[in-house]
Design an enzyme around this catalytic site. Sequence first.
Site, short mmCIF file in Angstrom:
data_model
loop_
_atom_site.label_atom_id
_atom_site.label_comp_id
_atom_site.label_asym_id
_atom_site.label_seq_id
_atom_site.Cartn_x
_atom_site.Cartn_y
_atom_site.Cartn_z
N LYS A 1 0.78 -1.22 -0.03
CA LYS A 1 -0.06 -0.07 0.07
C LYS A 1 0.75 1.44 -0.15
CE LYS A 1 -1.18 1.28 4.85
NZ LYS A 1 -0.25 0.40 5.77
N HIS B 1 1.57 -3.77 14.66
CA HIS B 1 1.94 -2.75 14.04
C HIS B 1 1.93 -1.57 14.91
CE1 HIS B 1 2.84 0.27 11.05
NE2 HIS B 1 2.89 -0.36 10.01
N GLY C 1 6.27 0.77 10.55
CA GLY C 1 6.89 1.86 11.40
C GLY C 1 8.18 2.32 11.18
N GLU D 1 6.64 -5.98 8.35
CA GLU D 1 5.90 -5.52 6.90
C GLU D 1 6.33 -4.15 6.82
OE1 GLU D 1 2.17 -5.80 8.60
OE2 GLU D 1 2.01 -7.81 8.37
N PRO D 2 7.73 -3.68 6.45
CA PRO D 2 8.13 -2.51 6.23
C PRO D 2 7.61 -1.78 5.07
CG PRO D 2 9.88 -3.84 5.52
CD PRO D 2 8.67 -4.74 6.34
N TYR E 1 3.64 6.82 0.48
CA TYR E 1 2.40 7.29 0.53
C TYR E 1 2.03 8.51 -0.16
CZ TYR E 1 2.38 3.74 4.09
OH TYR E 1 2.57 2.64 4.67
C1 LIG Z 1 0.74 0.42 6.39
C2 LIG Z 1 1.10 -0.93 6.97
C3 LIG Z 1 2.44 -1.33 7.04
C4 LIG Z 1 3.33 -0.65 6.54
O1 LIG Z 1 3.61 0.69 7.50
P1 LIG Z 1 4.96 1.44 7.35
O2 LIG Z 1 4.86 2.39 8.50
O3 LIG Z 1 4.90 2.33 5.97
O4 LIG Z 1 6.25 0.68 7.39
C5 LIG Z 1 2.66 -2.66 7.43
N1 LIG Z 1 1.71 -3.35 7.76
C6 LIG Z 1 0.35 -2.98 7.78
C7 LIG Z 1 -0.43 -4.13 8.38
C8 LIG Z 1 -0.09 -1.92 7.43
O5 LIG Z 1 -1.30 -1.68 7.55
#
Ligand SMILES: *Cc1c(COP(=O)(O)O)cnc(C)c1O
Length: 460
Positions: free
Chosen positions: A69, A197, A237, A274-275, A390
């Site tokens: 995303k 997250h 994050g 999940e970066p 984003y």
């Molecule tokens: C948006 C999102 C991420 C990515 O977050 P970042 O802060 O850009 O690293 C990872 N996992 C989930 C479930 C998310 O919704």
Amino acid sequence: MNGFSNDDFDFSFLEEGFCARDIVEQKINEVSLSDDKDAFYVADLGDIVKKHLRWFKALPRVAPFYAVKCNDSKAVVKTLSILGAGFDCASKTEIQLVQSIGVSPERIIYANPCKQVSQIKYAASCGVEKMTFDSEVELMKVARNHPNAKLVLRIATDDSKAVCRLSVKFGATLKTSRVLLERAKELNVDIIGVSFHVGSGCTDPQTYVQAVSDARCVFDMGAELGFNMYLLDIGGGFPGSEDVKLKFEEITSVINPALDKYFPTDSAVKIIAEPGRYYVASAFTLAVNIIAKKVMVNEQSGSDDEEDAANDKTLMYYVNDGVYGSFNCILFDHAHVKPVLTKKPKPDEKFYSSSIWGPTCDGLDRIVERFELPELQVGDWMLYENMGAYTVAASSTFNGFQRPTLHYVMSRPHWQLMQDIKEHGILPEVPEVSALHVSCARESGMELTPTVCTAASINV
Ligand SMILES: *Cc1c(COP(=O)(O)O)cnc(C)c1O
């Protein structure tokens, strides 16, 4: 080169000694005499390769699953897939995108705790098994529509110090987690692990520590109930640029001991993350052109001196991308952006308080409220760095303003490195990232020629 049989992977090779910023200058020079000065991006895919190496250096136990995303450009997804990353997809379309470039279902986690039934069925039909949940209703939906699913329980975190909070929307408390595990047992659904997250733009690494310790509690509850849990997903994050209070390595140096304490290597728990932002933010530079300008003379100055009066003006600049386009990050991602000028101001140049606005007719469309800038003219360019996260993913064409064109570049050493990683994985003897740094022609004063950027269309 097998595995990617679909479209071409379009980018231009950077010639030796040139960097992405040189290509920005080159593109600007190319259109300097024309009226067609549309906003554009230059994205350095080599920067993503560097980030990948840096990831494993800082978090050797954690396999990255890129959060699509954040930036779903095909070139980004392709680069990461060649590097061997996994993917966090949140919808059918994201799963389709990732699978269309040959990523196998094991490398995908469907990390959206609240899914439409038809999309759960879609995941089942294409073999995507790992998916997150945080409620009893979701458990029942999955039990009915995807009996082979391997579920990951998303727990809430204290994200009060993050820039973008996510736990207001997702995540079960520890108390609820126990209830959910019991319910999953009754429904005969397989729970393989825990995810969380800490919120995007995390400013407190202790949040990760607390979340890892909470995850340990849930693993223990799961073991009591007879689940064999083996996946810890520490979410996203992580910062994607250096203009942040808390650097990536400062965060990871706090995470690693927590992982070793709660999930030691011999626990055989596989750890993923999940970066999103981390991988893409710094790879993208946006160039926008000034399309209009207003000079506001401050009438309270009361001075007759012409020079003083000039000092008392404020300037308004209108550029050809705004908050309905790439700068949606200001609204959705709480971003604070600042312009970088393409021309160095002269030492004696005056600076004026300036505001910068997008091209639409909405008063909300303001990019920068106040910034000291030398006087600029219509037709001048401004750059915005660290614009990969984003931005392009959520931009609209509101009011008829088109999205900027994207130009992808990569140096040959980074291309080679990417191939090496594809063939052999990340080897300990991989050269230091800094050793690969290609010096910038612009900084070394080299002449730019049109051959700087030889177009390549490579079928991987
Ligand atoms: C948006 C999102 C991420 C990515 O977050 P970042 O802060 O850009 O690293 C990872 N996992 C989930 C479930 C998310 O919704």
